[in-house]
Each structure stands twice: as structure tokens, then as C-alpha cells.
Write a protein that holds these residues in place. Structure first.
Motif, short mmCIF file in Angstrom:
data_model
loop_
_atom_site.label_atom_id
_atom_site.label_comp_id
_atom_site.label_asym_id
_atom_site.label_seq_id
_atom_site.Cartn_x
_atom_site.Cartn_y
_atom_site.Cartn_z
N ARG A 27 -1.65 -5.17 -3.56
CA ARG A 27 -0.98 -4.48 -2.44
C ARG A 27 0.22 -3.68 -2.93
O ARG A 27 0.44 -2.54 -2.49
N SER A 66 -7.27 0.31 -2.65
CA SER A 66 -7.26 -0.19 -1.27
C SER A 66 -8.27 -1.31 -1.09
O SER A 66 -8.03 -2.28 -0.37
N GLU A 111 -7.96 -3.36 2.03
CA GLU A 111 -7.83 -2.27 3.00
C GLU A 111 -8.83 -1.15 2.74
O GLU A 111 -8.62 -0.01 3.12
N GLN A 160 -10.63 0.86 5.85
CA GLN A 160 -9.71 1.80 6.50
C GLN A 160 -9.43 3.01 5.62
O GLN A 160 -9.36 4.15 6.11
#
Length: 308
Positions: free
Chosen positions: A217, A246, A251, A254
């Protein structure tokens, strides 16, 4: 022991992102502002003009030097690591010659493998080449004695040791070189983290272990903060690495949707791609297809283990 924030290093994995990302010229995992620029772990480096260098810690001594060994390389000196415990040499490893008059090499004594009682010796030597390479091995004690575990050859100066989660054990942290040159130039390409370690004399990939979720992250946030929020949508090299980072950060879905939303399909002529993953020049006609960037990226991610 400092874990530090994950920052850029010039030359590492092409992630300077010349027009988009401001690169640090000193460290991949740079220290916070105001900290001294010194190694995280006990380290010996071969200074200019020196014939050898040593470091001793926890009863282990690592000596590094360069010398001619005709049976290995008749033309150039080779880098050598010798590891001694209690005054007795337990391992010698000979690296690859760089052909440079002033060799670049270092050895660090650090705990990498938690399954044994001894610390490890991390050895890096520069082999030369454009954007490349530092050859890394880890000397470690096993039930059968000390062995040298090949880690790989990586861009940059070879200092990839980092304690990502402050548990007292170091990881070897680089980036996925598969993303370099694939969608854009070397300096235009971003890439996700790759995290390696050593267990019982063997190299292991620990990239996807949950304990490193924060590191992924943090890396993703840095990629985003160091890129232009407008220009990033025009850079396939950045976007490929960004989507992969990501995915590692949880993530990915998205991110790919954002890519599809912002990518200008009208100005993308597409590129002939081999659907089987082979080289386009040797790809059968039935396996060739003209794909625009988002579809090519999805195919590339799937092949390389990045699942959306």
C-alpha cells in the motif's frame, strides 16, 4: 532497526519515470528526512583504492575482495566473498567480473532466515551493463553447513535489504522487472514490489504474504504521489506498473476500472499481440490479435500472476 518509507532509487527498475516521477538519487528505501545516510545493517564496502574490506558481527566475519582467478575468468578480476565463523572460513563465493578497474561490492551481516540460529551474509557485486546489474547472493547456515543462495541480478547498486515490518528480519526488496520496456521505455516504466527471503538454504518469494500488505500500500501511494495526476493516464508504462501495484495492495479491480475510464481508446491504434504469450515474430497467425492497451495489459497481468 529502521524500516523506513519506500522511496525511489535511480537506476532501479526504470522507475525514474523521467517526465512523471521525481527520483531519489541515493536510495531505493530512503530514510526519513533528517536521518543519516548509512546502512541499515553492519556492512563492509570496498572503498576506492582498497584491496579488501571486512565486517564482523555476531561471531561472523565477512571479507570481500577482488582478484584474478584464471580458471574462472582469465581476463578480469572477480569479486570474492569469504565467510568465517570463529576464525575458520566456512564459505567462499566467487561472483561475476564487472571488467571495471574500481569494483563495486558490499557485504552485510543480517538476520534474514528465522529458521536457523545464525545471521546471514548478504553479498552484492556489480557486474556492469546498461541499467544493470548487481548480482546478489546470501550466505546462510543450514544443517549441512554454510551455502551461498543465488538471489538474482537486479538494477541499481545492490542495496535491497529492508526490514519492511520491523520484526528484526530483513527482506530483499526489489521490483518486478517484467514490467520494464514491455509497454514503454525503461525510464517511463513503473513496477510493483517483489519481496524475497531465504529459508533453509533456499530462495523463497514472500511478496504476497499478508504481513507485507502495508508495504504494498505504501509503494502504491508513493507511485501515485510521484506521478502527475493528469499525465499518468497517457503513460502505458506507468499505468501497467500502477495497476499491478494496486493488485498487490488489494485495489486492483478499482484501478483497472479507472484505467478503462481514462484511457483514450480513440487515439490508441492497438498493437498486434500473441495471445499464447510467445514472441510475435514466431506466433502463429491464428494466435495473433490486434489489442488496445487495456486488453494487452489484462493479458500480460494474467500471464504474470497478477489477478484482478
Amino acid at each position: 532497526m529502521r524500516s523506513g518509507s519506500i522511496l525511489w532509487k535511480t537506476g532501479l527498475a526504470g522507475m525514474a519515470m523521467a517526465a512523471l516521477i521525481t527520483a531519489s538519487s541515493t536510495a531505493l528505501f530512503a530514510q526519513s528526512e533528517g536521518e543519516d545516510d548509512k546502512p541499515l545493517f553492519p556492512t563492509a564496502e570496498l572503498a576506492e583504492g582498497a584491496k579488501d574490506a571486512t565486517i564482523t558481527d555476531s561471531g561472523i566475519t565477512a571479507r570481500i575482495f577482488q582478484e584474478r582467478r584464471p580458471k574462472i575468468d582469465p581476463d578480469d578480476d572477480v569479486p570474492v566473498l569469504q565467510v568465517s565463523v570463529g576464525g575458520k572460513m566456512v564459505l567462499e563465493h566467487v561472483g561475476t567480473a564487472s571488467g571495471m578497474a574500481v569494483p563495486t561490492m558490499s557485504a552485510s551481516i543480517v538476520d534474514i532466515d528465522p529458521t536457523n540460529k545464525s545471521k546471514e551474509v548478504y553479498f552484492s557485486s556489480y557486474t556492469g551493463g546498461a541499467h544493470c546489474c548487481s548480482e546478489v547472493v546470501v550466505a546462510t547456515e543450514t544443517d549441512k553447513g554454510w551455502v551461498a543462495v543465488p538471489i538474482g541480478s537486479f538494477d541499481g547498486d545492490g542495496d535491497y535489504l529492508q526490514d519492511l515490518n520491523d520484526d528484526g528480519e530483513a527482506e530483499i526488496v526489489t521490483v518486478d522487472n517484467a514490467f520494464l520496456y514491455t509497454f514503454d521505455c525503461y525510464a517511463c516504466s513503473a513496477a510493483p514490489l517483489v519481496i524475497k527471503s531465504v529459508r533453509d538454504g533456499k530462495l523463497v518469494d514472500v511478496t504476497t504474504e499478508p504481513r507485507f500488505a502495508k508495504a504494498h500500500r505504501d509503494w502504491l501511494r508513493q507511485l501515485e504521489s510521484d506521478s502527475d495526476p493528469v499525465e499518468r493516464w497517457k503513460s502505458p508504462g506507468f499505468l501497467a506498473g500502477w495497476v499491478a501495484a494496486s493488485i498487490r495492495a488489494g485495489e486492483g479491480e478499482q484501478a483497472f476500472k479507472q484505467l478503462q475510464k481514462h484511457w483514450n481508446l480513440a487515439t490508441d491504434p492497438g498493437e498486434e499481440t500473441c495471445l499464447t504469450g510467445g514472441d510475435i515474430d514466431s506466433c502463429a497467425a491464428k494466435d495473433r490479435k490486434l489489442l488496445k492497451f487495456p486488453d494487452r495489459l489484462k493479458l500480460f497481468l494474467d500471464r504474470n500472476g497478477y489477478r484482478l
